[in-house]
Design a protein around this motif. Structure first.
Motif, mmCIF file in Angstrom:
data_model
loop_
_atom_site.group_PDB
_atom_site.id
_atom_site.type_symbol
_atom_site.label_atom_id
_atom_site.label_comp_id
_atom_site.label_asym_id
_atom_site.label_seq_id
_atom_site.Cartn_x
_atom_site.Cartn_y
_atom_site.Cartn_z
ATOM 1 N N LYS A 136 9.134 5.669 2.209
ATOM 2 C CA LYS A 136 8.007 6.345 2.844
ATOM 3 C C LYS A 136 7.528 7.524 2.006
ATOM 4 O O LYS A 136 6.330 7.815 1.939
ATOM 5 C CB LYS A 136 8.408 6.836 4.240
ATOM 6 C CG LYS A 136 8.475 5.757 5.297
ATOM 7 C CD LYS A 136 8.786 6.357 6.662
ATOM 8 C CE LYS A 136 8.817 5.293 7.746
ATOM 9 N NZ LYS A 136 9.118 5.886 9.087
ATOM 10 N N PRO A 139 5.098 6.141 -1.553
ATOM 11 C CA PRO A 139 4.294 4.965 -1.180
ATOM 12 C C PRO A 139 3.723 4.188 -2.370
ATOM 13 O O PRO A 139 3.341 3.024 -2.217
ATOM 14 C CB PRO A 139 3.172 5.565 -0.327
ATOM 15 C CG PRO A 139 3.073 6.981 -0.787
ATOM 16 C CD PRO A 139 4.483 7.391 -1.076
ATOM 17 N N GLN A 152 8.833 -3.057 5.636
ATOM 18 C CA GLN A 152 8.253 -1.810 6.136
ATOM 19 C C GLN A 152 7.018 -1.470 5.307
ATOM 20 O O GLN A 152 7.108 -1.226 4.106
ATOM 21 C CB GLN A 152 9.283 -0.675 6.030
ATOM 22 C CG GLN A 152 8.762 0.713 6.367
ATOM 23 C CD GLN A 152 9.816 1.771 6.153
ATOM 24 O OE1 GLN A 152 10.788 1.857 6.903
ATOM 25 N NE2 GLN A 152 9.655 2.580 5.120
#
Length: 362
Positions: A136, A139, A152
Motif C-alpha cells: 500500500k 503503489p 489486493q
C-alpha cells in the motif's frame, strides 16, 4: 539474514551515426563536379546511406525476491530458479535475500522498494499483514507474493502451488506400489498450500487401491530435515512402506530403512535413485514470466496467478520415472498416463481440497 546480490549493471549501447549528405565543395572544379554528380545519382537511385537512428538499450527490469528459508528449500527453489532463468536471458536485474526472519521481512521489503526494485517477489504466509501494508505504501511497485489470501488492488498479486494434478498422479503410483497398504505423509504446516497436495495425493492412491491407509504428521516447520526424518521413522515403525516427502528429511529416512518415497515440488531422484519413485514437479516459469511481462508493459495489476501453476499452463508436471522406469508395473503406469491425458484434455478435474488431511490408520 543472508543477502546475495545477482544484479547486473545496465549497459548503454554505443550510438552510431552515419552522415548521409556530402560536404559542400569549397571551390569549383572538374573533380568536385564529378563527385557532386555521383552523389546525386546515388541518391536518386536510392543508394545513399540512410540517416541512422540512435538506439538505446532497454533498461533491465529490476526485480528483488525475499525468502524466509534457504534457496535450496523446495518451494523457494522453484521461484529462485525461474527468476535466475529470466536473469540469464538478460531480461532482469535480480537481487534476493534468503533465510529472512519474519521479524525482518517488512524491513527488507521496504529496503528493496525504496532501492528501485520494480517487482518484488516472495512468500508472505507468516507476514501477510506487514507485506500488504508495504504494498500500500508503494503503489507504483509491483508485488507478487506466495499467499493464501486474495489479490489486493492496485499492485499486490498472489500465487500459489496449485500442483494438485501431478500430486494426484503420484498418489496413484504410491497406491499401486505399497505392499503393506500403509502410506506415511509428513508435511510442514496444515495450511491450504500443503493440504491440497496431500488430499490430492490421497485421492489418487485410493483410486487404484481402495484398501490403502494413511498416517499424517506435520512438523510445524518449513525447513527442519531432522524433525521430518524422525517423524518418518515413527511411521515406518508402524508399517508404512511408501512415504510422501512433502518436506526435506523424509526421503533420507526412507532411504535408511529401505522404503520408497514420493517427491514433492522438485525431483530428488538423482540424490535418491533407489528411493524416490516419482515426484510432482512445480514450474514457476509461467507465473514469473507473466509477471515480468506485465510490469514491462505497464499493465501489472492485482490478480491471482495461482492457475498458472496448473498443468495446462506448464506450471506443473509428473517427473520422469527415471531409475524406476522398469520397476513400476506397466499396467499401473498405463492407468496413470490415461488419467494424466484426461487431466491435460480437461476431461478430469482433480478436486481442490484445502482442509487438513487426517490419519486413517486405526
Amino acid at each position: 539474514m543472508t543477502d546475495r546480490s545477482n544484479a547486473s549493471h545496465t549497459t548503454l549501447e554505443a550510438q552510431t551515426k552515419r552522415c548521409a549528405s556530402p560536404a559542400h565543395p569549397t571551390r569549383r572544379g572538374f573533380g568536385a563536379s564529378l563527385l557532386g554528380l555521383a552523389l546525386s545519382a546515388a541518391a536518386t537511385l536510392g543508394l545513399a546511406p540512410a540517416p541512422a537512428t540512435a538506439q538505446t538499450a532497454q533498461p533491465k527490469l529490476k526485480v528483488a525476491a525475499i525468502y524466509t528459508v534457504p534457496y535450496e528449500q523446495q518451494w523457494v527453489s522453484r521461484i529462485h530458479k525461474a527468476l535466475k532463468a529470466a536473469e540469464s536471458r538478460g531480461e532482469i536485474e535480480y537481487k534476493s535475500s534468503e533465510s529472512v526472519a519474519n521479524a525482518d521481512y517488512e524491513r527488507v521489503m521496504r529496503e528493496y522498494a525504496t532501492g528501485g526494485s520494480q517487482l518484488i517477489v516472495g512468500e508472505v504466509f507468516g507476514v501477510e499483514a506487514a507485506a500488504r501494508k508495504v504494498a500500500k505504501d508503494f503503489p507504483k511497485v509491483a508485488f507478487l507474493a506466495g499467499s493464501s489470501g486474495k489479490p489486493q488492488a492496485p499492485n499486490f498479486s498472489v500465487f500459489d502451488n496449485y500442483i494438485q494434478e501431478p500430486s494426484y498422479l503420484t498418489g496413484m503410483i504410491a497406491g499401486g506400489m505399497t505392499k503393506t497398504n500403509k502410506i506415511g505423509m509428513v508435511g510442514g504446516f496444515p495450511i491450504p498450500e500443503v493440504n491440497r497436495l496431500m488430499n490430492a495425493f490421497m485421492a489418487g492412491a485410493r483410486e487404484v487401491n481402495p484398501k490403502v491407509e494413511f498416517m499424517v504428521s506435520f512438523i510445524n516447520s518449513w525447513f527442519d530435515p531432522p524433525k521430518a526424518k524422525e517423524a518418518t521413522f515413527a511411521m515406518i515403525d508402524k508399517g508404512a512402506d511408501v512415504l510422501y516427502a512433502e518436506r526435506f528429511g523424509v526421503s533420507d529416512a526412507a532411504k535408511e530403512k529401505g522404503k520408497l518415497a514420493i517427491g514433492n515440488v522438485i525431483n530428488t531422484q538423482e540424490q535418491y535413485p533407489d528411493t524416490v519413485v516419482a515426484s510432482a514437479l512445480w514450474h514457476m516459469e509461467p507465473t514469473i514470466d507473466r509477471a515480468i511481462q506485465r510490469v514491462k508493459e505497464g499493465k501489472f495489476s492485482a490478480e491471482d496467478y495461482g492457475p498458472y501453476s496448473m498443468m495446462k499452463y506448464g506450471g506443473s508436471s509428473l517427473a520422469p520415472l527415471g531409475t524406476f522406469e522398469k520397476k513400476v508395473p506397466p499396467e499401473l503406469m498405463a492407468k496413470v498416463r490415461a488419467r494424466e491425458a484426461e487431466i491435460r484434455a480437461g476431461k478430469f478435474t482433480v478436486k481442490i481440497d484445502d482442509s487438513a488431511p487426517r490419519s486413517t490408520v486405526k
